[in-house]
Scaffold this active site. Structure first.
Site, PDB file in Angstrom:
ATOM      1  N   LYS A 206      -8.597  -9.288  -4.733  1.00 50.19           N
ATOM      2  CA  LYS A 206      -9.788  -8.874  -3.988  1.00 50.19           C
ATOM      3  C   LYS A 206     -10.607  -7.876  -4.814  1.00 50.19           C
ATOM      4  O   LYS A 206     -11.809  -7.998  -4.937  1.00 50.19           O
ATOM      5  CB  LYS A 206      -9.350  -8.246  -2.660  1.00 50.19           C
ATOM      6  CG  LYS A 206     -10.456  -7.881  -1.726  1.00 50.19           C
ATOM      7  CD  LYS A 206      -9.912  -7.397  -0.382  1.00 50.19           C
ATOM      8  CE  LYS A 206     -11.062  -6.888   0.501  1.00 50.19           C
ATOM      9  NZ  LYS A 206     -10.562  -6.318   1.766  1.00 50.19           N
ATOM     10  N   GLU A 212      -1.501  -4.832 -12.306  1.00 52.09           N
ATOM     11  CA  GLU A 212      -0.521  -5.888 -12.594  1.00 52.09           C
ATOM     12  C   GLU A 212      -1.231  -7.230 -12.767  1.00 52.09           C
ATOM     13  O   GLU A 212      -0.967  -7.984 -13.702  1.00 52.09           O
ATOM     14  CB  GLU A 212       0.502  -5.998 -11.462  1.00 52.09           C
ATOM     15  CG  GLU A 212       1.335  -4.753 -11.210  1.00 52.09           C
ATOM     16  CD  GLU A 212       0.735  -3.846 -10.143  1.00 52.09           C
ATOM     17  OE1 GLU A 212      -0.506  -3.861  -9.972  1.00 52.09           O
ATOM     18  OE2 GLU A 212       1.499  -3.114  -9.510  1.00 52.09           O
ATOM     19  N   GLY A 267      -6.190  -7.469   2.463  1.00 53.70           N
ATOM     20  CA  GLY A 267      -5.338  -8.211   1.538  1.00 53.70           C
ATOM     21  C   GLY A 267      -4.156  -8.856   2.228  1.00 53.70           C
ATOM     22  O   GLY A 267      -3.894 -10.051   2.068  1.00 53.70           O
ATOM     23  N   ARG A 268      -3.472  -8.095   3.087  1.00 51.56           N
ATOM     24  CA  ARG A 268      -2.253  -8.617   3.727  1.00 51.56           C
ATOM     25  C   ARG A 268      -2.569  -9.570   4.866  1.00 51.56           C
ATOM     26  O   ARG A 268      -1.668 -10.075   5.516  1.00 51.56           O
ATOM     27  CB  ARG A 268      -1.377  -7.472   4.190  1.00 51.56           C
ATOM     28  CG  ARG A 268      -2.071  -6.465   5.069  1.00 51.56           C
ATOM     29  CD  ARG A 268      -1.230  -5.210   5.247  1.00 51.56           C
ATOM     30  NE  ARG A 268      -1.956  -4.159   5.958  1.00 51.56           N
ATOM     31  CZ  ARG A 268      -2.761  -3.285   5.361  1.00 51.56           C
ATOM     32  NH1 ARG A 268      -2.908  -3.334   4.030  1.00 51.56           N
ATOM     33  NH2 ARG A 268      -3.411  -2.358   6.051  1.00 51.56           N
ATOM     34  N   GLU A 353       2.754  -2.082   5.390  1.00 52.00           N
ATOM     35  CA  GLU A 353       1.505  -1.579   4.783  1.00 52.00           C
ATOM     36  C   GLU A 353       0.454  -1.353   5.873  1.00 52.00           C
ATOM     37  O   GLU A 353      -0.505  -0.600   5.672  1.00 52.00           O
ATOM     38  CB  GLU A 353       0.970  -2.555   3.730  1.00 52.00           C
ATOM     39  CG  GLU A 353      -0.120  -1.958   2.849  1.00 52.00           C
ATOM     40  CD  GLU A 353      -0.417  -2.803   1.625  1.00 52.00           C
ATOM     41  OE1 GLU A 353      -1.320  -3.671   1.709  1.00 52.00           O
ATOM     42  OE2 GLU A 353       0.238  -2.594   0.588  1.00 52.00           O
ATOM     43  N   HIS A 384      26.683 -13.337   5.545  1.00 50.87           N
ATOM     44  CA  HIS A 384      27.690 -13.045   4.516  1.00 50.87           C
ATOM     45  C   HIS A 384      27.262 -11.884   3.635  1.00 50.87           C
ATOM     46  O   HIS A 384      27.774 -11.684   2.546  1.00 50.87           O
ATOM     47  CB  HIS A 384      27.930 -14.309   3.670  1.00 50.87           C
ATOM     48  CG  HIS A 384      28.348 -15.472   4.491  1.00 50.87           C
ATOM     49  ND1 HIS A 384      29.656 -15.775   4.770  1.00 50.87           N
ATOM     50  CD2 HIS A 384      27.599 -16.381   5.176  1.00 50.87           C
ATOM     51  CE1 HIS A 384      29.709 -16.837   5.571  1.00 50.87           C
ATOM     52  NE2 HIS A 384      28.476 -17.237   5.816  1.00 50.87           N
ATOM     53  N   LYS A 516      -0.280   4.715  -8.054  1.00 47.28           N
ATOM     54  CA  LYS A 516      -1.069   4.091  -9.128  1.00 47.28           C
ATOM     55  C   LYS A 516      -1.728   5.173  -9.981  1.00 47.28           C
ATOM     56  O   LYS A 516      -1.797   5.075 -11.207  1.00 47.28           O
ATOM     57  CB  LYS A 516      -2.158   3.192  -8.525  1.00 47.28           C
ATOM     58  CG  LYS A 516      -1.660   1.970  -7.768  1.00 47.28           C
ATOM     59  CD  LYS A 516      -2.848   1.192  -7.181  1.00 47.28           C
ATOM     60  CE  LYS A 516      -2.428   0.049  -6.280  1.00 47.28           C
ATOM     61  NZ  LYS A 516      -3.580  -0.641  -5.637  1.00 47.28           N
TER      62      LYS A 516
HETATM   63  O1  F6P Z   1      -0.601  -3.037  -2.259  1.00 49.63           O
HETATM   64  C1  F6P Z   1      -1.856  -2.506  -2.320  1.00 49.63           C
HETATM   65  C2  F6P Z   1      -2.863  -3.624  -2.334  1.00 49.63           C
HETATM   66  O2  F6P Z   1      -4.149  -3.104  -2.311  1.00 49.63           O
HETATM   67  C3  F6P Z   1      -2.660  -4.607  -1.192  1.00 49.63           C
HETATM   68  O3  F6P Z   1      -3.228  -4.162   0.008  1.00 49.63           O
HETATM   69  C4  F6P Z   1      -3.290  -5.832  -1.750  1.00 49.63           C
HETATM   70  O4  F6P Z   1      -2.923  -7.003  -1.039  1.00 49.63           O
HETATM   71  C5  F6P Z   1      -2.742  -5.800  -3.171  1.00 49.63           C
HETATM   72  O5  F6P Z   1      -2.712  -4.409  -3.516  1.00 49.63           O
HETATM   73  C6  F6P Z   1      -3.537  -6.585  -4.174  1.00 49.63           C
HETATM   74  O6  F6P Z   1      -4.857  -6.139  -4.187  1.00 49.63           O
HETATM   75  P1  F6P Z   1      -5.972  -7.083  -4.904  1.00 49.63           P
HETATM   76  O7  F6P Z   1      -6.025  -8.352  -4.108  1.00 49.63           O
HETATM   77  O8  F6P Z   1      -7.231  -6.298  -4.840  1.00 49.63           O
HETATM   78  O9  F6P Z   1      -5.505  -7.321  -6.310  1.00 49.63           O
END
Ligand code: F6P
Length: 550
Positions: A206, A212, A267-268, A353, A384, A516
């Protein structure tokens, strides 16, 4: 507005708790042969049995009153109307618009967002059809057979979980891969099995700034260009999903290959959006739209069913009862279907979250516990691993048992039918967790052994089960795009309802930012290999130890 903990409804629940906290569910069932009938909700084939909970009719009445005191009915309307209830980011939370199959207008800032949603769905459909038909070719003329979604959090967990869950509906000619961790192992292991000529990378972010994701995206691009050489070929092998178009263009993705995400999609809560592109390519657009339809079914149920007949509302209230009155602070999600193995991880982000917050809508620290620690594992594997604690631990763990009644996989014969065995374990676990096993029952079981060896009497207590361990049981006919859509959306609305009761904002996530920020300060210390004194002694020594041993 008074703190929820100061309301008469909350105080009544506190009084009620003192009266019923030691009641055993076994007695509740023995005293009410109608207990199941009075404590379940059936929505089409979606059965929510909440009778194995430590609640009475009085409890339910008081919990419903609590929900009303939190004004849940108006909050539902505000969520669905596009009001900017995510007040710290001044945004709506309109994931319901993404699956609004009625196409009724939903306004954000005076504009109906449905035309935008439908345009995006058309773009998703086209790419899905082009890839699945083979009309979309790689730079060397071959069709795409591998889809690599590069994203993390909500840009990974949803698509990854859905593709896993709906594998039986997936195209045999297309393999979806999901890369999320910045650990080189994640991307490397996928690239080892992919061919640059037949791979489509979906960079899902987003913000298009997530460390990452961007690290992985640049490495994937380098890997691709190492073979393709010409940058013009990126157009055949990279698409992006983002709300940050400038950054996407800067990365080098062709404007026609950009799928948009709006700021009113968290995002979630985004798998229903273009973030679900990998899903639509893998299972096809018709099935993706069935997933949306399932979510829409759950939306209609949530917005219209009376509170006491409302699955997300009752899930939420039962959770509040345990978290805020019994002090049971975790929730286990136990899907009895291996295809749902990733559901607990998905719901961890969705729930933790959203509701892992300590500041309320009044900008003050909350006066009660908020989001549960959500965890889980597919059954029967969990049996288990950690069911020992579920049965005999000192910590009581409310658990959601989930099972499609019919499996998408068939193995075994009438005598050795895999699914019958799975089903028998599902039923047995919820029953035994509820009833437990008394010392008398164990003594009877061990009678002969004890007669032969009286010392064994000392074992009786070890083989005793207190029971009274609460579970919800969720059953539906089969795991399909529609039933999965319903399941996910029911949990989304449960999480929203709990956030309303706790008076917190379930739609921002400031808590992920601090780590971060610190990581950005630590990174140069590791890159320079210099001895650092910039932090506390632990952090300094950890950095120095890493530098000395890398
Ligand atoms: O975990 C933090 C967060 O902002 C989430 O809310 C989101 O889904 C994820 O990182 C990835 O964010 P982006 O889609 O902006 O890379």
């Amino acid at each position: 507005m008074a703190e929820i903990t100061e309301t008469s409804e909350w105080l009544s629940l506190e009084e009620h708790f003192k009266k019923i906290k030691n009641i055993h569910m076994k007695d509740l069932f023995e005293n009410d042969i109608q207990r199941f009938e009075n404590n379940h909700i059936l929505f089409d084939d979606f059965l929510f049995d909440y009778s194995k909970n430590r609640i009475t009719e009085e409890t339910k009445k008081l919990l419903i009153s609590l929900a009303k005191s939190a004004d849940i009915e108006n909050w539902r309307k505000r969520l669905f109307s596009g009001e900017k209830i995510n007040f710290t980011e001044n945004r709506s939370a309109l994931h319901i618009a993404l699956r609004n199959r009625s196409n009724k207008p939903i306004m954000v800032d005076g504009e109906d967002v449905m035309p935008l949603v439908n345009d995006e769905l058309s773009k998703i459909r086209k790419l899905s059809e082009d890839i699945r038909s083979g009309s979309w070719k790689g730079f060397s003329g071959k069709k795409i057979t591998s889809i690599v979604n590069i994203g993390i959090g909500g840009s990974d967990l949803g698509p990854s979980m859905v593709c896993e869950a709906l594998k039986p509906f997936g195209s045999k000619g297309i393999t979806p891969y999901f890369v999320s961790n910045v650990d080189a192992a994640d991307l490397s292991q996928v690239l080892e099995v992919c061919d640059p000529e037949t791979t489509l990378f979906i960079v899902a972010s987003k913000t298009f700034t997530t460390q990452e994701t961007m690290t992985n995206a640049f490495s994937a691009r380098d890997w691709f260009l190492n073979t393709a050489i010409k940058k013009e070929f990126i157009k055949n092998h990279f698409v992006a999903i983002s709300s940050n178009l400038d950054e996407v263009i800067k990365f080098g993705i062709h404007s026609e290959n950009i799928f948009v995400l709006w700021d009113w999609v968290g995002g979630r809560y985004s798998l229903w959006s273009s973030i679900g592109l990998s899903i639509a390519i893998f299972i096809g657009m018709e099935n993706f739209e069935e997933l949306l339809a399932g979510g829409h079914d759950a939306d209609n149920h949530f917005i219209s069913a009376p509170l006491e007949k409302n699955i997300p509302i009752m899930m939420a209230l039962i959770g509040v009862w345990y978290i805020n009155f019994f002090d049971f602070s975790t929730l286990a999600v136990l899907p009895y279907d291996q295809c749902l193995a990733k559901l607990p991880a998905y719901l961890q982000q969705a729930d933790m979250e959203s509701n892992g917050k300590f500041i309320g809508r009044n900008n003050e620290k909350v006066c009660q516990q908020t989001g549960p620690i959500l965890w889980g594992e597919a059954g029967t594997n969990g049996q288990h691993a950690f069911y020992q604690l579920l049965h005999q631990g000192t910590q009581i763990v409310p658990s959601d048992f989930i099972m499609p009644i019919n499996s998408n996989y068939k193995l075994g014969n009438d005598k050795n039918n895999h699914h019958n065995i799975l089903q028998s374990n599902f039923i047995a676990q919820t029953q035994s967790l509820m009833t437990g096993k008394s010392m008398l029952a164990v003594e009877n079981e061990m009678k002969n052994e004890i007669n032969k060896n009286p010392d064994l009497k000392g074992l009786v207590s070890h083989r005793t089960f207190e029971g009274n361990r609460p579970t919800n049981s969720i059953l539906f006919k089969s795991l399909s795009p529609k039933s999965l859509g319903r399941l996910i959306a029911m949990y989304e609305h449960k999480i929203f309802t709990q956030g309303v009761i706790w008076n917190i904002n379930s739609f921002d996530q400031w808590g992920v930012e601090y780590g971060k920020q610190i990581a950005k300060l630590v990174l140069p210390q590791l890159e320079s290999k210099q001895v650092t004194k910039a932090f506390d002694s632990s952090t300094n020594n950890l950095i120095n130890y890493i530098n000395n041993n890398s």
